[in-house]
Design an enzyme around this catalytic site. Structure first.
Site, PDB file in Angstrom:
ATOM      1  N   LYS A  62      68.107  65.149 -34.023  1.00 50.60           N
ATOM      2  CA  LYS A  62      66.922  66.014 -34.135  1.00 50.60           C
ATOM      3  C   LYS A  62      66.981  66.974 -35.337  1.00 50.60           C
ATOM      4  O   LYS A  62      65.949  67.291 -35.912  1.00 50.60           O
ATOM      5  CB  LYS A  62      66.716  66.800 -32.839  1.00 50.60           C
ATOM      6  N   ASP A 116      58.908  69.069 -27.653  1.00 54.55           N
ATOM      7  CA  ASP A 116      59.629  69.560 -26.472  1.00 54.55           C
ATOM      8  C   ASP A 116      59.065  70.909 -26.043  1.00 54.55           C
ATOM      9  O   ASP A 116      59.078  71.259 -24.857  1.00 54.55           O
ATOM     10  CB  ASP A 116      61.130  69.729 -26.779  1.00 54.55           C
TER      11      ASP A 116
END
Ligand code: ATR
Length: 281
Positions: free
Chosen positions: A70, A106
């Site tokens: 990420k 997220d």
């Protein structure tokens, strides 16, 4: 049906075989009858950049990115949304006109999971966040952006807690791991963002009986779905939010961007993934 015009996307991780994302997107592709494919892409860290640069050349619309990529995904993007900038991490890539756009879904995924459970957004409230890794950073940012008044980060390693608090302003403070139980009495929301409680690991050592009757308890762990933290909280009559909701909701933005169709999180979808988690499907 898959034709020669199918739109392509996937999830990049290492390892990737346990990812639920192919099942999740595959469910939507079938349910909505979209001409698209979403595939698992096992990619070693040293190959990440080459793969991401190659995917648009093969016609991919974009990809999800999971552990351990990420932060590398954040680096490679040409543009980043506010959540990506605030977290230093990207979980959704969109390829467009030779450019790579990075998002961190997220953040909205977590907030939507709270709302789904009738537990958000706690304006002016106090949240206790266990953990100080990448997931904690996304959740702290999410809570602050929704108007939570105070966030207390409680982490095993105090230096990581201080580092995380340093990214945010004075609405975020730090407390010692040893004092975690003492923090509960004033909390409106308790979130576990650590990996503690996952299958194969010890359960979280925390007596939640000090929480207020109105407190909400949330766990981002979804293997198992019912962690000890959540079952203890439910036994006290507290509202709980499991980790599957965040996974389901974070996926919606990518699906819409790549495939041009709005997909919804429904009880049937949730049940489909619960069956997979329970090994029944
Ligand atoms: P992610 O990016 O997925 O959030 P991470 O960066 O590895 O994952 O963060 C894991 C978090 O779980 C950290 O806050 C870690 O605490 P440390 O900063 O002290 O490493 C926490 N964690 C992992 N195992 C733990 C344990 N046994 N007890 C308490 N906290 C633990």
């Amino acid at each position: 049906m898959l034709t020669g015009k199918a739109r392509l996307a996937g999830v990049i991780g290492w390892p990737i075989s346990h990812s639920l994302s192919p099942a999740l997107h595959g469910y939507w592709i079938r349910e909505l009858g979209v001409d698209a494919a979403y595939v698992p892409l096992p990619v070693r860290p040293e190959d990440f950049k080459t793969v991401v640069q190659s995917l648009p050349l093969m016609g991919f619309q974009g990809a999800n990115v999971t552990l351990p990529h990420k932060e590398a995904a954040f680096q490679i993007c040409d543009t980043r949304d506010d959540a990506a900038v605030a977290t230093g991490a990207v979980n959704t890539l969109v390829f467009e006109g030779g450019r790579i756009h990075g998002r961190n879904t997220d953040v909205t995924g977590y907030l939507a999971s709270l709302e789904d459970a009738g537990a958000g957004p706690l304006p002016g409230g106090r949240a206790v966040v266990l953990g100080a890794g990448g997931a904690a950073r996304a959740i702290v940012f999410a809570l602050l952006s929704r108007g939570v008044g105070q966030v207390v980060i409680v982490n095993r390693s105090p230096e990581n807690a201080k580092l995380l608090a340093g990214f945010f302003g004075d609405r975020v403070s730090v407390s010692d791991w040893a004092d975690r139980k003492k923090e509960l009495g004033a909390a409106d929301l308790l979130v576990n963002t650590t990996s503690v409680g996952m299958t194969g690991q010890p359960a979280l050592d925390l007596d939640v009986s000090a929480l207020k009757a109105t407190a909400v308890v949330s766990d981002i762990v979804y293997r198992p779905l019912d962690t000890k933290l959540l079952t203890d909280a439910r036994a006290l009559g507290l509202k709980t939010v499991d980790g599957l909701g965040m996974l389901l909701h974070q996926a919606r933005a990518g699906f819409a961007a790549w495939f041009g169709v709005d997909a919804r999180v429904t009880p049937a979808l949730r049940q489909h993934l619960v069956s997979i988690l329970e090994g029944k499907s």
